[in-house]
Design an enzyme around this catalytic site. Structure first.
Site, PDB file in Angstrom:
ATOM      1  N   HIS A 160      21.657  15.240 -56.772  1.00 32.86           N
ATOM      2  CA  HIS A 160      22.774  15.619 -57.658  1.00 32.86           C
ATOM      3  C   HIS A 160      23.138  17.099 -57.542  1.00 32.86           C
ATOM      4  O   HIS A 160      24.167  17.513 -58.080  1.00 32.86           O
ATOM      5  CB  HIS A 160      22.454  15.288 -59.116  1.00 32.86           C
ATOM      6  CG  HIS A 160      22.277  13.826 -59.392  1.00 32.86           C
ATOM      7  ND1 HIS A 160      23.265  12.899 -59.130  1.00 32.86           N
ATOM      8  CD2 HIS A 160      21.219  13.123 -59.887  1.00 32.86           C
ATOM      9  CE1 HIS A 160      22.824  11.685 -59.456  1.00 32.86           C
ATOM     10  NE2 HIS A 160      21.591  11.793 -59.903  1.00 32.86           N
ATOM     11  N   ASP A 196      19.343   5.687 -53.873  1.00 29.54           N
ATOM     12  CA  ASP A 196      19.072   5.853 -55.304  1.00 29.54           C
ATOM     13  C   ASP A 196      20.132   5.097 -56.117  1.00 29.54           C
ATOM     14  O   ASP A 196      21.277   4.942 -55.674  1.00 29.54           O
ATOM     15  CB  ASP A 196      19.113   7.352 -55.639  1.00 29.54           C
ATOM     16  CG  ASP A 196      18.674   7.673 -57.060  1.00 29.54           C
ATOM     17  OD1 ASP A 196      17.524   8.113 -57.235  1.00 29.54           O
ATOM     18  OD2 ASP A 196      19.487   7.500 -58.004  1.00 29.54           O
ATOM     19  N   HIS A 198      21.741   6.080 -58.634  1.00 33.03           N
ATOM     20  CA  HIS A 198      22.840   6.973 -59.009  1.00 33.03           C
ATOM     21  C   HIS A 198      23.515   7.563 -57.774  1.00 33.03           C
ATOM     22  O   HIS A 198      22.845   7.864 -56.779  1.00 33.03           O
ATOM     23  CB  HIS A 198      22.314   8.121 -59.879  1.00 33.03           C
ATOM     24  CG  HIS A 198      21.571   7.670 -61.105  1.00 33.03           C
ATOM     25  ND1 HIS A 198      20.197   7.536 -61.142  1.00 33.03           N
ATOM     26  CD2 HIS A 198      22.030   7.301 -62.321  1.00 33.03           C
ATOM     27  CE1 HIS A 198      19.832   7.112 -62.350  1.00 33.03           C
ATOM     28  NE2 HIS A 198      20.924   6.955 -63.089  1.00 33.03           N
ATOM     29  N   ASP A 285      15.137   3.677 -58.562  1.00 34.45           N
ATOM     30  CA  ASP A 285      15.630   3.335 -59.897  1.00 34.45           C
ATOM     31  C   ASP A 285      16.598   2.156 -59.863  1.00 34.45           C
ATOM     32  O   ASP A 285      17.218   1.820 -60.878  1.00 34.45           O
ATOM     33  CB  ASP A 285      16.242   4.552 -60.617  1.00 34.45           C
ATOM     34  CG  ASP A 285      17.026   5.468 -59.706  1.00 34.45           C
ATOM     35  OD1 ASP A 285      17.265   5.110 -58.534  1.00 34.45           O
ATOM     36  OD2 ASP A 285      17.419   6.560 -60.169  1.00 34.45           O
TER      37      ASP A 285
END
Ligand code: OKP
Ligand code: ZN
Length: 343
Positions: A160, A196, A198, A285
């Protein structure tokens, strides 16, 4: 497969985060890395060693220098200003405000260099960030010197973090720095495959106008999932980077068949790009019982991911990103690696 892991991650501990009208212990906690570390032993994945120190010159090619200079100053300035607890921002220079004037107070600087309140500092945070960066580069060196693959057990994660902002538990974009390191070492093209849950908004932003790094993201649809404001399918790159960014947003509830179809598409794009090296931003995740994710992958799916990636027959660096179901994070993350090795 060799693993690089630093015990210095552990000083980044006891942070809190905002959630649902309150403040809770951060999901991104030291036990995540320790459980993966233990699982590597249990399945005898291979030797685990500590990173060597690296300077920030490669990082400075993917991050702004002023941002890198800011990170180590956060905790000392936070303490000096009489604050304690967890350092986190609460105001941001969004639309209609001045984002071009670097402020002076620490609380304002935290907002200036972030897009959310999720990248927080305690005393040991900078040391952990630096060790995570060193872990990525040390593992990249293993691949650069001829290993088929290596695992950078990075903590904190990185995907991120963008050129001049932190967020979502991420500070330095470990995978992006590793990609730059490979290019500086003679690679002509590098692919980054981010699995991931996200969207890796930082990685996308860093390489959006470049054609020497292909970025592919498999993730939850940002219309309803963090980081919300990037990761749509129509984001394909700009300028020289046009056509080198690929997003595969998927709805809540996505399970293996649909997820694997996106992986298949991403893999054929990677094969077509003919990179010299592949970097996998490895988040787990996507797991059915992850406390902050809403995909439905099961533990048996993770070795299948590794096997498919191995099918690309590329030198491969795995860089740890997210995954918060600490009970199973070791089984799932290391499952990808053993699946890769078996193929
Ligand atoms: C980091 B990585 C819970 C909401 C979640 C941020 C998620 C960051 C994920 N308070 N907020 O991509 O796994
Ligand atoms: Zn994630």
């Amino acid at each position: 497969m060799k693993t690089i892991f630093s015990p210095r991650h552990a000083g980044h501990a006891g942070n809190v985060e905002l959630e649902e009208g309150g403040i809770v212990p951060a999901y991104e906690k030291p036990s995540r890395a320790e459980i993966i570390r233990a699982r590597i032993n249990t399945v005898s994945l291979g030797p685990v060693s500590e990173p060597e120190e690296h300077d920030l010159e490669t990082a400075a090619k993917v991050h702004r220098r002023d941002y890198l200079d800011f990170l180590p100053t956060v905790w000392p300035e936070w303490e000096q200003s009489g604050r304690s607890g967890t350092a986190m921002p609460f105001a941001w220079p969004t639309r209609g405000l001045r984002g071009d004037v670097p402020p002076t107070s620490i609380i304002a600087k935290l907002g200036f260099y972030s897009f959310d309140a999720g990248a927080t500092f305690v005393k040991g945070t900078w040391d952990a960030i630096k060790s995570s960066h060193d872990t990525a580069l040390t593992a990249a060196n293993l691949v650069r010197s001829g290993e088929r693959s290596a695992f950078a057990l990075c903590r904190p994660p990185g995907h991120h973090a963008g050129s001049n902002f932190m967020g979502g538990y991420c500070f330095i974009n470990n995978a992006a720095v590793a990609a730059q390191w490979f290019l500086d070492g003679g690679a002509r093209r590098v692919s980054i495959l981010d699995v991931d849950y996200h969207h890796g908004n930082g990685t996308q932003q860093i390489f959006y106008a470049r054609n020497d790094v292909q970025v592919l993201n498999l993730h939850a649809d940002p219309m309803s999932e963090y980081p919300f404001f990037l990761g749509h399918a129509d984001e394909t790159g700009e300028g020289e980077g046009q056509g080198f960014n690929h997003n595969f947003p998927m709805p809540a509830g996505t399970s293996w068949v649909q997820w694997a179809a996106a992986l298949e598409e991403a893999c054929s794009l990677i094969a077509g790009y003919e990179p010299d090296v592949l970097i996998v931003s490895l988040g787990v995740d996507t797991f059915e019982r992850d406390p902050i994710g809403r995909f439905k992958l099961v533990s048996d799916d993770y070795p299948k991911i590794g096997r498919r990636i191995a099918g690309l027959k590329l030198p491969t660096l795995f860089v740890m990103e997210g995954g918060y179901a600490v009970e199973e994070i070791g089984i799932n993350a290391v499952g990808v690696l053993t699946g890769f090795e078996e193929a």
